[in-house]
Design an enzyme around this catalytic site. Structure first.
Site, PDB file in Angstrom:
ATOM      1  N   TYR A 136       0.766  -1.375   0.013  1.00 14.84           N
ATOM      2  CA  TYR A 136       0.186   0.159   0.055  1.00 14.84           C
ATOM      3  C   TYR A 136       0.972   1.216  -0.015  1.00 14.84           C
ATOM      4  CZ  TYR A 136      -3.813   3.116   1.794  1.00 14.84           C
ATOM      5  OH  TYR A 136      -4.586   4.224   2.130  1.00 14.84           O
ATOM      6  N   LYS A 164      -1.488  -1.167  -4.132  1.00  9.80           N
ATOM      7  CA  LYS A 164      -2.596  -0.298  -4.128  1.00  9.80           C
ATOM      8  C   LYS A 164      -1.753   1.100  -3.908  1.00  9.80           C
ATOM      9  CE  LYS A 164      -6.066   1.709  -1.409  1.00  9.80           C
ATOM     10  NZ  LYS A 164      -6.034   2.915  -0.376  1.00  9.80           N
ATOM     11  N   VAL A 207      -9.379   0.205  -5.245  1.00  9.24           N
ATOM     12  CA  VAL A 207      -9.993   0.413  -3.840  1.00  9.24           C
ATOM     13  C   VAL A 207     -10.413   1.894  -3.834  1.00  9.24           C
ATOM     14  CG1 VAL A 207      -9.307   0.330  -1.569  1.00  9.24           C
ATOM     15  CG2 VAL A 207      -8.309  -1.275  -2.875  1.00  9.24           C
TER      16      VAL A 207
END
EC number: 4.3.3.7
Length: 295
Positions: A136, A164, A207
């Site tokens: 992330y 992400k 996301v």
């Protein structure tokens, strides 16, 4: 087991009571609302889920509820990141015990580590669990950004399945895709304005915080793109903008929480010190919600 990340995962809000306890009935209501809208998975305990102000006990409670309510209908990914490798390993192992399908691990923050330190951190975390791990990247909040070369090396770790990217910089996403084309590795948009662009470049999904309010619209971006209808995908992408325009009016996630509350799901206030939207910001959020309700 979640081997491939594809599609739209809402960045789940964490509903609170006025006393800042997790509002369990509303959390269940929100989860069912999202799954009924055909999202492809649930992403809990991220930035919009206020993971950084939750106790370990609250994190585990949220994860337990999401796993139970999802009931295997969609994969569940939860945030288990933190500042020390030991802390992240312990939380990640506890999440695996609760039955989550995958982990999202934010880079350590406050004191930004080196690329080498981050690589070792993730290698150790991934080795401590048997479920997939998602990197992330959110440099505006952590002071750290993965280089494409670091991502390429970590992509070779068997259960590190993707990244992400919430940098807001499409060039970052493009470079991560370019450096991992030979791996079974997902590059995922964490910035809602870049969902379609990421898919078109070779990314696999997103996301999306906006999906808390507009799950059908966000899912439509992916479904239209997959069906080859870029015009409809682009129209759905544009529909997110009035909501996104409210995000900068308050501290995260006050605008989104207020919008979702006005739409009928009482997610409550953010945790202090972040305050509820009020004044001119509230008026603009109300106008955005009215716009969507009129559609």
């Amino acid at each position: 087991m979640l081997l491939n990340f594809e599609g739209i995962y809402p960045a789940l809000l964490t509903p609170f009571t006025k006393e800042e306890a997790v509002n369990e009935p509303v959390l269940r209501q929100l989860i069912h609302r999202l799954i009924d809208a055909n999202v492809h998975g649930i992403f809990a305990l991220g930035t919009n889920g206020e993971f950084h102000v939750l106790t370990t006990e609250q994190k585990l409670k949220v994860a337990e509820i999401v796993v139970k309510e999802a009931a295997g209908r969609v994969p569940v990914m939860v945030g288990s990141g933190g500042n020390s490798t030991r802390e992240v390993i312990e939380l990640s192992q506890a999440m695996e015990q609760l039955g989550v399908d995958a982990l999202s691990v934010i880079t350590p923050y406050f004191i930004p580590p080196t690329q080498e330190e981050v690589e070792e951190h993730y290698t150790k975390v991934a080795a401590s669990v048997s479920i997939p791990v998602l990197l992330y990247n959110i440099p505006s909040k952590t002071g750290f950004s993965f280089t494409p070369e670091t991502v390429a090396r970590l992509a070779k770790v068997p259960n590190i399945i993707g990244i992400k990217d919430s940098s807001g910089d499409f060039n970052n996403i493009k470079q991560y895709i370019d450096h991992t084309r030979d791996e079974n590795f997902a590059v995922i948009a964490g910035t809602d304005s870049l969902i379609l662009q990421t898919l078109q470049e070779g990314g696999t999904g997103a996301v999306a915080a906006t999906a808390n309010l507009l799950p059908e619209t966000v899912v439509a971006i992916y479904e239209h793109w997959k069906a080859g209808d870029n015009d409809k995908a682009q129209a759905a992408q544009q529909e997110l903008q009035p909501l996104r325009d409210t995000f900068g009016l308050t501290s995260i996630p006050a605008s989104l929480k207020k919008a979702v509350e006005l739409s009928g799901i009482p997610v409550g206030p953010p945790k202090a010190p972040i305050q509820e939207a009020k004044g001119e910001a509230l008026k603009q959020i109300e106008a955005a919600v009215r716009y969507y309700q009129s559609k």
